[in-house]
Design a protein around this motif. Sequence first.
Motif, short mmCIF file in Angstrom:
data_model
loop_
_atom_site.label_atom_id
_atom_site.label_comp_id
_atom_site.label_asym_id
_atom_site.label_seq_id
_atom_site.Cartn_x
_atom_site.Cartn_y
_atom_site.Cartn_z
N ILE A 56 0.83 -1.20 0.00
CA ILE A 56 0.00 0.00 0.00
C ILE A 56 0.87 1.25 0.00
O ILE A 56 0.61 2.21 -0.75
N ILE A 57 1.92 1.24 0.82
CA ILE A 57 2.84 2.39 0.85
C ILE A 57 3.53 2.55 -0.50
O ILE A 57 3.70 3.68 -1.01
N ASP A 58 3.90 1.44 -1.12
CA ASP A 58 4.54 1.50 -2.43
C ASP A 58 3.59 2.04 -3.50
O ASP A 58 4.01 2.74 -4.44
N LEU A 59 2.30 1.68 -3.39
CA LEU A 59 1.31 2.23 -4.33
C LEU A 59 1.24 3.75 -4.23
O LEU A 59 1.24 4.46 -5.24
N VAL A 60 1.18 4.25 -3.00
CA VAL A 60 1.14 5.71 -2.78
C VAL A 60 2.40 6.36 -3.33
O VAL A 60 2.35 7.40 -3.99
N THR A 61 3.55 5.73 -3.06
CA THR A 61 4.83 6.27 -3.53
C THR A 61 4.87 6.36 -5.05
O THR A 61 5.26 7.39 -5.62
N ASP A 113 9.62 6.32 4.30
CA ASP A 113 10.27 5.30 5.12
C ASP A 113 10.43 5.80 6.56
O ASP A 113 10.17 5.06 7.51
N HIS A 114 10.87 7.03 6.71
CA HIS A 114 11.01 7.59 8.06
C HIS A 114 9.65 7.84 8.71
O HIS A 114 9.50 7.70 9.92
N GLU A 120 13.77 2.28 8.98
CA GLU A 120 14.37 0.95 9.12
C GLU A 120 14.13 0.04 7.91
O GLU A 120 14.67 -1.05 7.83
N ARG A 121 13.32 0.50 6.96
CA ARG A 121 12.97 -0.37 5.83
C ARG A 121 13.90 -0.16 4.63
O ARG A 121 14.46 -1.10 4.09
#
Length: 278
Positions: A56-61, A113-114, A120-121
């Motif tokens: 989901i975070i990658d989609l937003v990115t 990421d922060h 940490e990712r």
Amino acid sequence: MALSFFRQGKQDVSEAQELLFKWPYIGLITFSITTLNFLITYNLRSATFQYVYFYIIDLVTTYLIIRFYSYGIRILNRKAPVHGDFAKRVTYQFTLHTLSVVIFSILINEFLDHLFFKGERLSLSFQFYTQDTVLAVVFTLLFHCLYLGLYLLSVKKPPQEEGIKKIKVFQGMAHKLVDLNKIICIYTSLGNTYVVDGHYNRFVSEKTLGEFEELVSERFFRANRQFLVTMTIIDSYKSAGNGKIEIFLNANSIGDLNKSIYVSRSKASSFRLWLKRG
């Protein structure tokens, strides 16, 4: 690109390649790139439920990066139009634009990421800068090829005006059919739309100037909100204040046809390019 890679009146937005930044296409592209990148980056055999969160975070990115890409395209369309010096545009797009998109990709990944993973990712990780950043460059270059390829396909389409295409107009109470190829100017005045043929006969049309803009090709230029002109009706032009251009028309006996009209500063460069192509 009929009149003016996201035409000037529509801010170059009606072009085929501009669909890349509109729904549902932008959503499909975001999903496809994210999924492919996810499959390349992660070992899904050891996937956990947390990977859904990652996805989901990658989609937003990815969506934010594509939006940034489209913002850069809009800037390029103003500074180096794709229908102008094509080689110059390609050079800028494959160098400066690519670099800006990659830098933004790094910054937005670091920020998210922060924000969500306390750094940490991905942050400063060897894998991110040797794999994900390289993939960002590859996807950006592929997107350039797709964007410019759609432009090249669109300009190969035969102009709509080359065939005999007639429109219905009014001359007094009578209906008349006028060949689009013989029209030299289209303008609005007091709520009416008028077309002028090569003999300076003026007719009334039911169509709006926007509808005519869809019918005509590069022989016409949308000078402002009131005028679509061809080179035939232009007598001369000169630079005016604030970057504008004043066009002097061969108005002849048409009383309400302005003797001169103005091209705005934002359209001045497109007007000069249009004259060169003619």
